[in-house]
Design a protein around this motif. Structure first.
Motif, mmCIF file in Angstrom:
data_model
loop_
_atom_site.group_PDB
_atom_site.id
_atom_site.type_symbol
_atom_site.label_atom_id
_atom_site.label_comp_id
_atom_site.label_asym_id
_atom_site.label_seq_id
_atom_site.Cartn_x
_atom_site.Cartn_y
_atom_site.Cartn_z
ATOM 1 N N ASP A 35 0.826 -1.208 0.000
ATOM 2 C CA ASP A 35 0.000 0.000 0.000
ATOM 3 C C ASP A 35 0.863 1.261 0.000
ATOM 4 N N GLU A 242 -15.042 4.091 6.360
ATOM 5 C CA GLU A 242 -14.849 4.415 4.953
ATOM 6 C C GLU A 242 -13.359 4.443 4.591
ATOM 7 N N THR A 243 -13.047 5.051 3.445
ATOM 8 C CA THR A 243 -11.664 5.197 3.001
ATOM 9 C C THR A 243 -11.427 6.640 2.625
ATOM 10 N N ARG A 244 -10.179 6.935 2.368
ATOM 11 C CA ARG A 244 -9.828 8.284 1.915
ATOM 12 C C ARG A 244 -9.847 8.269 0.385
ATOM 13 N N ASP A 250 -5.571 3.483 -0.288
ATOM 14 C CA ASP A 250 -6.539 3.287 0.798
ATOM 15 C C ASP A 250 -7.790 2.625 0.220
ATOM 16 N N ALA A 253 -12.049 -0.429 3.724
ATOM 17 C CA ALA A 253 -12.815 0.415 4.648
ATOM 18 C C ALA A 253 -12.187 0.355 6.036
ATOM 19 N N HIS A 254 -11.989 1.515 6.641
ATOM 20 C CA HIS A 254 -11.267 1.587 7.907
ATOM 21 C C HIS A 254 -11.935 0.767 9.005
ATOM 22 N N ARG A 257 -10.556 -2.808 9.039
ATOM 23 C CA ARG A 257 -9.126 -3.063 9.251
ATOM 24 C C ARG A 257 -8.950 -3.665 10.656
#
Length: 553
Positions: A35, A242-244, A250, A253-254, A257
């Protein structure tokens, strides 16, 4: 010619579908998430409303995935790979005492004998302070302890930062420094905000007036926390959902994680109630001529017994700041209900005020609450908790002694008390997270056998004897089908002889039989891949027990 083209397309299609169907790929298990692909353009800086973040989460769950769904960023060993979010440290390879004590620090902090130039008043976070650059042009955020409770915030922040770094999170360099006020100078044009938000010039008089009540040591110095600027260009906090959208790396989805879900158990252990977006920071960093986004956790002043600007609030960590369930219980109790925090035995006050409010007797890591609902915390499953508990239990008392010593309590009894509490809370977190499911880990191949460890037995979380029901199957990596090679055997020994087989893949199925923990009968599946003349472990799957989610609302 057309037939050749058609044949080539059919072959390519067959190979493509085969690759998609297979369970394990040649590069499994992935130890690092790729990443860090180049992000040549700096993402836009995000500004979050603290009030919206706080009250929005109280009334709405912003996470998109279902409660009970599993984390999606784990590898085939059911572990979190290294990434721009997390680096496996103490949980993977034990750090030395020296490394734990150093933590994220790579220097010695600003030299108190040199000039510190104040160029900005601190405008984020709860802790009071300002920002300086030293004679090496290194920049630091300077935080002050509450005037009436010296040591509390600086000790908590220093200790918690080192532990969170050892766990694997990206954290700033934090130093306790004893600074002399005559070393401070004000950079021309520096402004400060008053209590109404109006800006005015920060004069030498205003600056010294703002720190006049800060306690002084016998040599005239004052104790501060110097938090070094984190690497890269700040682009705002990350959310726990969500994500950035402007970071192409990214993609998960946070709330899904595992390192953010499992953070719930780490935060409960260390009483980090302030786990919210405002205490995070994304930065655009450069490595080897390319750029990517790195994700940091910041501001650990509200951890342990510290509330950053005071002692930790007594009701906090027992309930959300605005807790509707508590309000309902109080209403139905007609005023006779005694909140649980009123029964807590806090450290003696004022003798232990530098420790603050943290206890272990009533502490319940599942019932523990941060300030307000966190979408990632709400989605922690048994597998997430098991992962976190394994790391928590890696810390020995000797290691915690050494880390707590870096808090530089002037009274050694304070450090001893805090270590006792941390160890007791550690035991509760470990017992919950490890016993919540079949507690087998540390799988290895040695001497023609598959060996493993029962973590519950290792840490003394179970009294009844455990037996293991084990069997082997061959495994087809393309179809996912398996064929039993032997009848299940039951043994007290945590090991299983490898079968004589020419299979490219093998699968071991292990059930733990324990009278105290009937839910351990769920299977752990261990996949082996042929590697030359032997086998290597390529995958671990843990089946969930009946109870595997832990609601927070």
């Amino acid at each position: 010619m057309q037939r050749q083209i058609l044949f080539s397309l059919l072959v390519m299609g067959f190979l493509s579908s085969s690759l998609e169907a297979q369970k394990f790929y040649p590069d499994d298990p992935l130890l690092a998430d790729n990443d860090k692909l180049d992000v040549p353009e700096k993402p836009e800086e995000i500004e979050l409303s603290d009030m919206f973040d706080r009250f929005g989460h109280m009334f709405h769950d912003f996470g998109a995935s279902d409660i009970g769904s599993e984390a999606t960023n784990v590898n085939t060993l059911d572990e979190v790979p290294n990434s721009s979010w997390f680096t496996n440290r103490h949980g993977l390879e034990r750090m030395t005492i020296e490394e734990l004590v150093r933590g994220s620090n790579r220097g010695t902090g600003p030299d108190p004998e040199e000039t510190w130039t104040v160029f900005l008043s601190k405008s984020q976070g709860l802790t009071p302070g300002f920002q300086i650059y030293d004679e090496q042009d290194e920049r630091y955020v300077i935080k002050l302890d509450p005037v009436e409770i010296p040591e509390i915030a600086s000790a908590a922040e220093t200790i918690a930062t080192k532990i969170f770094y050892a766990i694997g999170y990206h954290a700033p360099e934090n130093y306790i420094v004893y600074a002399h006020t005559e070393r401070f100078v004000i950079a021309p044009g520096t402004e400060v905000e008053d209590s109404y938000g109006d800006k005015m010039p920060l004069t030498d008089f205003r600056f010294r007036r703002s720190i006049r009540l800060v306690p002084r040591l016998p040599d005239g110095s004052m104790r501060v926390t110097a938090s070094k600027y984190i690497p890269g260009i700040p682009i705002g906090p990350f959310r726990y959902y969500e994500t950035r959208s402007d970071d192409p790396n990214d993609v998960i989805a946070h709330e899904d994680r595992r390192e953010l879900r499992g953070l719930r158990l780490f935060a409960a252990w260390l009483n980090h109630d302030d786990t919210r977006a405002q205490n995070t920071q994304d930065t655009w960093v450069e490595e080897n001529g390319e750029h990517h986004v790195r994700h940091f956790m910041l501001d650990f002043g509200s951890t342990l017994g510290s509330g950053s600007v005071d002692m930790q609030g007594a009701p906090l960590t027992f309930s959300f700041t605005l807790d509707f369930r508590d309000a309902k219980r109080n209403m139905l109790g007609f005023g006779f209900r005694v909140p649980q925090y009123r029964r807590a035995k806090w450290p003696p006050y004022p003798e232990y005020q530098a420790v603050g409010r943290i206890e272990s007797e009533l502490f319940d890591c599942v019932a523990w609450r941060n300030d307000y609902p966190n979408p990632a915390f709400m989605r922690m499953t048994a597998r997430d908790a098991f992962w976190a508990a394994k790391i928590i239990m890696r810390f020995t008392r000797q290691e915690l002694d050494a880390v707590v010593e870096t808090g530089e309590f002037s009274n050694p009894d304070h450090a001893a008390y805090l270590v006792d509490v941390l160890v007791e809370r550690q035991q509760k977190c470990g017992r919950f997270g490890i016993n919540v499911m079949n507690p087998l880990a540390e799988f290895r191949i040695e001497g023609g056998r598959l060996g493993f460890t029962n973590l519950s037995e290792r840490y003394g979380f179970v009294d009844a004897e455990t037996r293991y029901q084990m069997s082997w199957s061959s495994f087809d990596n393309l179809s996912g089908e398996h064929r039993r090679l032997s009848e299940p055997v039951t043994s007290r020994e945590p090991r299983l002889e490898l079968p004589e087989s020419g299979s490219a893949f093998l699968r071991a199925e292990i059930h733990s039989l324990n009278d105290e923990n009937l839910h351990w009968n769920t299977a752990v599946l261990v996949y082996l891949r042929r590697n030359g003349s032997g086998y290597e472990i390529v995958g671990i799957e843990r089946q969930n027990p009946e109870t595997f989610t832990f609601p927070m609302r």
